[in-house]
Design an enzyme around this catalytic site. Structure first.
Site, PDB file in Angstrom:
ATOM      1  N   LYS A 115     -39.798   9.989  37.155  1.00 19.74           N
ATOM      2  CA  LYS A 115     -38.857   8.859  37.132  1.00 19.74           C
ATOM      3  C   LYS A 115     -39.606   7.537  36.981  1.00 19.74           C
ATOM      4  O   LYS A 115     -39.157   6.629  36.284  1.00 19.74           O
ATOM      5  CB  LYS A 115     -38.022   8.867  38.410  1.00 19.74           C
TER       6      LYS A 115
ATOM      7  N   GLY B  33     -26.886  14.602  43.724  1.00 15.48           N
ATOM      8  CA  GLY B  33     -25.556  15.080  44.107  1.00 15.48           C
ATOM      9  C   GLY B  33     -24.642  15.091  42.891  1.00 15.48           C
ATOM     10  O   GLY B  33     -24.846  14.335  41.934  1.00 15.48           O
TER      11      GLY B  33
HETATM   12  N1  LIG Z   1     -28.460  18.108  41.001  1.00 14.19           N
HETATM   13  C1  LIG Z   1     -28.669  16.806  41.056  1.00 14.19           C
HETATM   14  O1  LIG Z   1     -28.286  16.139  42.022  1.00 14.19           O
HETATM   15  C2  LIG Z   1     -29.383  16.105  39.940  1.00 14.19           C
HETATM   16  C3  LIG Z   1     -29.613  14.713  40.032  1.00 14.19           C
HETATM   17  C4  LIG Z   1     -30.222  14.045  38.964  1.00 14.19           C
HETATM   18  C5  LIG Z   1     -30.625  14.757  37.847  1.00 14.19           C
HETATM   19  N2  LIG Z   1     -30.423  16.128  37.818  1.00 14.19           N
HETATM   20  C6  LIG Z   1     -30.850  16.833  36.619  1.00 14.19           C
HETATM   21  O2  LIG Z   1     -29.712  17.397  36.003  1.00 14.19           O
HETATM   22  C7  LIG Z   1     -30.057  18.603  35.340  1.00 14.19           C
HETATM   23  C8  LIG Z   1     -29.156  19.723  35.848  1.00 14.19           C
HETATM   24  O3  LIG Z   1     -29.316  19.848  37.238  1.00 14.19           O
HETATM   25  P1  LIG Z   1     -28.323  20.743  38.121  1.00 14.19           P
HETATM   26  O4  LIG Z   1     -28.654  20.423  39.547  1.00 14.19           O
HETATM   27  O5  LIG Z   1     -26.934  20.603  37.669  1.00 14.19           O
HETATM   28  O6  LIG Z   1     -28.869  22.213  37.796  1.00 14.19           O
HETATM   29  P2  LIG Z   1     -28.144  23.604  38.098  1.00 14.19           P
HETATM   30  O7  LIG Z   1     -27.086  23.458  39.124  1.00 14.19           O
HETATM   31  O8  LIG Z   1     -29.245  24.583  38.333  1.00 14.19           O
HETATM   32  O9  LIG Z   1     -27.433  23.938  36.706  1.00 14.19           O
HETATM   33  C9  LIG Z   1     -28.156  24.282  35.565  1.00 14.19           C
HETATM   34  C10 LIG Z   1     -27.182  24.790  34.518  1.00 14.19           C
HETATM   35  O10 LIG Z   1     -27.933  25.111  33.348  1.00 14.19           O
HETATM   36  C11 LIG Z   1     -27.555  26.396  32.885  1.00 14.19           C
HETATM   37  N3  LIG Z   1     -28.720  27.004  32.233  1.00 14.19           N
HETATM   38  C12 LIG Z   1     -29.934  27.222  32.736  1.00 14.19           C
HETATM   39  N4  LIG Z   1     -30.721  27.804  31.813  1.00 14.19           N
HETATM   40  C13 LIG Z   1     -29.970  27.951  30.702  1.00 14.19           C
HETATM   41  C14 LIG Z   1     -30.185  28.476  29.416  1.00 14.19           C
HETATM   42  N5  LIG Z   1     -31.372  28.996  29.079  1.00 14.19           N
HETATM   43  N6  LIG Z   1     -29.168  28.445  28.507  1.00 14.19           N
HETATM   44  C15 LIG Z   1     -27.965  27.936  28.853  1.00 14.19           C
HETATM   45  N7  LIG Z   1     -27.695  27.399  30.065  1.00 14.19           N
HETATM   46  C16 LIG Z   1     -28.683  27.427  30.969  1.00 14.19           C
HETATM   47  C17 LIG Z   1     -27.134  27.168  34.112  1.00 14.19           C
HETATM   48  O11 LIG Z   1     -26.239  28.196  33.692  1.00 14.19           O
HETATM   49  P3  LIG Z   1     -25.517  29.197  34.742  1.00 14.19           P
HETATM   50  O12 LIG Z   1     -24.673  28.329  35.619  1.00 14.19           O
HETATM   51  O13 LIG Z   1     -24.695  30.078  33.893  1.00 14.19           O
HETATM   52  O14 LIG Z   1     -26.615  29.878  35.483  1.00 14.19           O
HETATM   53  C18 LIG Z   1     -26.457  26.067  34.932  1.00 14.19           C
HETATM   54  O15 LIG Z   1     -25.096  25.960  34.567  1.00 14.19           O
HETATM   55  C19 LIG Z   1     -31.559  18.806  35.618  1.00 14.19           C
HETATM   56  O16 LIG Z   1     -32.299  18.252  34.559  1.00 14.19           O
HETATM   57  C20 LIG Z   1     -31.784  17.998  36.876  1.00 14.19           C
HETATM   58  O17 LIG Z   1     -33.114  17.552  37.002  1.00 14.19           O
HETATM   59  C21 LIG Z   1     -29.802  16.800  38.820  1.00 14.19           C
END
Ligand SMILES: NC(=O)c1ccc[n+]([C@@H]2O[C@H](COP(=O)([O-])OP(=O)(O)OC[C@H]3O[C@@H](n4cnc5c(N)ncnc54)[C@H](OP(=O)(O)O)[C@@H]3O)[C@@H](O)[C@H]2O)c1
Length: 435
Positions: A207, A308
């Protein structure tokens, strides 16, 4: 009203489902502000049948998310999968090739490949936006890209990792040690099962590199962010810091300094002592905060939820609203060709006050050995606290606060003590954040 902005979402996890929920909940308000509706047309994730708590039955499904970049009915691809390389990067390239705008929350990918992505976006006159990649719901990318764009920034620093901040502030309130607090954070969902990227400072470094590029108009240089995590911080350090009027926070900081051969970029992530009256001291739990100092705006503080589903979705959809309004703009505030290539600064010439913690054998001459090393390295001691033995086998803790002096001298003092059999463990060296 104008034609809707049609989006394809890759990744339907925490953030992806949050985006769908937000677009649905605030549909009319978003359309009014964007000047047109924002509609999801297609989605992709790994497992089609998974219950995601949102209704995706009305959207086309792609097994291969790269296909979102080719669909006629998608104007903007939203990547919410994660990972610096692999499918997310392939998708970004496909999206720009297909003439789509691209919105992502993926700090790792932007930190590693942001210049390549921005070049592709600029070449095609396409939008690349990543507000959610830095500090979740806090509009700090927008803040630096737009709000402070008239300023020369002198410094950008802050608390960019909610997991570390949760751990440090919980250690502060409970008196518990690191390992115990990490386990509790994992049980509560504040830390990942594999917390390495967070607790070693890598996530904050991703970041910081992005903020430095926007704030200082320099090329992304993630490789040169020096990073120290929080693993070595003990409950005893937090107690000592408290007694001295400080708290401990993982601080990411960047600035541009004039070295002998021109301006250089200093980027580092490390735990610091923060005076209790500093604006970053009260930032607790998983909250993030960023301070930007501009030559006309003065000191600005951005604070809020760094992660979140709701806050992160809020940042993603704000980017979509900008695109719907026609804001393409340079992703890093100025075109990639105008970003300066500075090279890393040498921090040794900087001055700072420093907190040093030694664990030592309880025997005569140990304190003299430590203070002699300080004297020989020209480190001036402001205060020294020796914590008595708690039990027969326990080590003694010696905490020192130095006067302001060159960082290089502290490094030298540590070198002089290296291998000393008086020390029972690695000393901890924490800078004191200037107020
Ligand atoms: N969580 C937070 O609070 C937060 C905050 C800021 C930034 N981020 C960023 O946002 C992004 C997503 O985070 P998240 O927390 O939402 O992650 P997550 O809950 O683990 O969700 C990831 C999603 O990606 C899908 N996925 C993973 N590998 C894949 C592939 N090869 N082909 C197609 N789909 C695939 C998964 O599918 P399935 O559901 O079918 O397994 C899931 O729906 C990341 O870059 C993270 O760093 C997250």
């Amino acid at each position: 009203m104008n034609a809707p902005l049609r989006i394809g979402i890759a990744g339907l996890g925490t953030v992806g489902a949050g985006v769908i929920r937000l677009l649905e909940t605030n549909r009319d308000l978003i359309a009014a502000r964007a000047g047109r509706a924002i509609e999801v047309t297609a989605v992709s994730a790994r497992e089609r049948g998974k219950d995601r708590g949102v209704d995706i039955s009305g959207f086309a499904w792609e097994d291969d998310m790269t296909a979102l970049g080719l669909r006629e009915d998608v104007d903007v691809v939203v990547e919410l999968v994660g990972g610096s390389d692999g499918p997310a990067l392939t998708l970004s390239r496909a999206a720009f090739k297909g003439g789509k705008g691209f919105v992502t929350a993926n700090k790792a990918m932007v930190a590693h490949h942001g210049l390549e992505l921005a070049e592709a976006a600029e070449a095609g006159g396409l939008a690349l936006k990543f507000e959610a990649a830095v500090a979740g719901g806090i509009p700090v990318v927008k803040g630096l890209r737009e709000g402070t764009s008239a300023n020369e920034l002198t410094k950008v620093y802050g608390i960019l990792n909610g997991t570390c901040n949760y751990i440090l502030t919980t250690m502060e309130s409970t008196g518990a040690d690191f390992a115990e607090t990490l386990s509790e954070a994992q049980a509560l969902g504040y830390a990942e099962a594999d917390p390495t990227f967070d607790i070693e400072g890598v996530d904050a470094a991703h970041k910081l590199a992005i903020l430095a590029t926007i704030g200082f108009g320099v090329e992304l240089d993630f490789a040169n962010v020096t990073t120290t995590g929080i693993v070595a911080v003990r409950a005893a350090d937090i107690a000592q810091a408290d007694a001295l009027g400080f708290v401990i926070r993982l601080i990411a900081e960047a600035d541009v300094q004039q070295d002998a051969d021109g301006p250089k970029l200093l980027q580092r992530v490390r735990p610091c002592l923060v005076a209790k009256d500093h604006p970053l001291a009260p930032v607790d739990g998983p909250t993030n905060a960023v301070v930007a100092e501009g030559n006309f705006a003065g000191r600005l503080l951005f604070q809020g939820a760094g992660a979140g589903d709701g806050p992160t979705a809020s940042a993603v959809v704000a980017d979509l609203i900008d695109i719907a309004r026609g804001d393409v703009g340079a992703p890093f505030s100025m075109p990639v060709t105008q970003l300066a290539s500075l090279g890393p600064a040498e921090p040794g010439g900087r001055t700072q006050r420093t907190y040093l913690r030694f664990t030592v054998n309880d025997r005569p001459g140990v304190l003299a050995e430590i203070t002699a090393a300080m004297r020989d390295a020209d480190v001036s001691i402001e205060s020294l606290i020796q914590q008595g033995r708690a039990g027969e086998d326990s080590e003694v803790l010696v905490a020192i606060v130095t006067h302001e002096g060159p960082e290089a001298n502290v490094v030298r003092a540590m070198e002089l003590l290296e291998g000393s059999d008086s020390l029972t463990g690695e000393p901890l060296v924490l800078p004191i954040l200037p107020s």
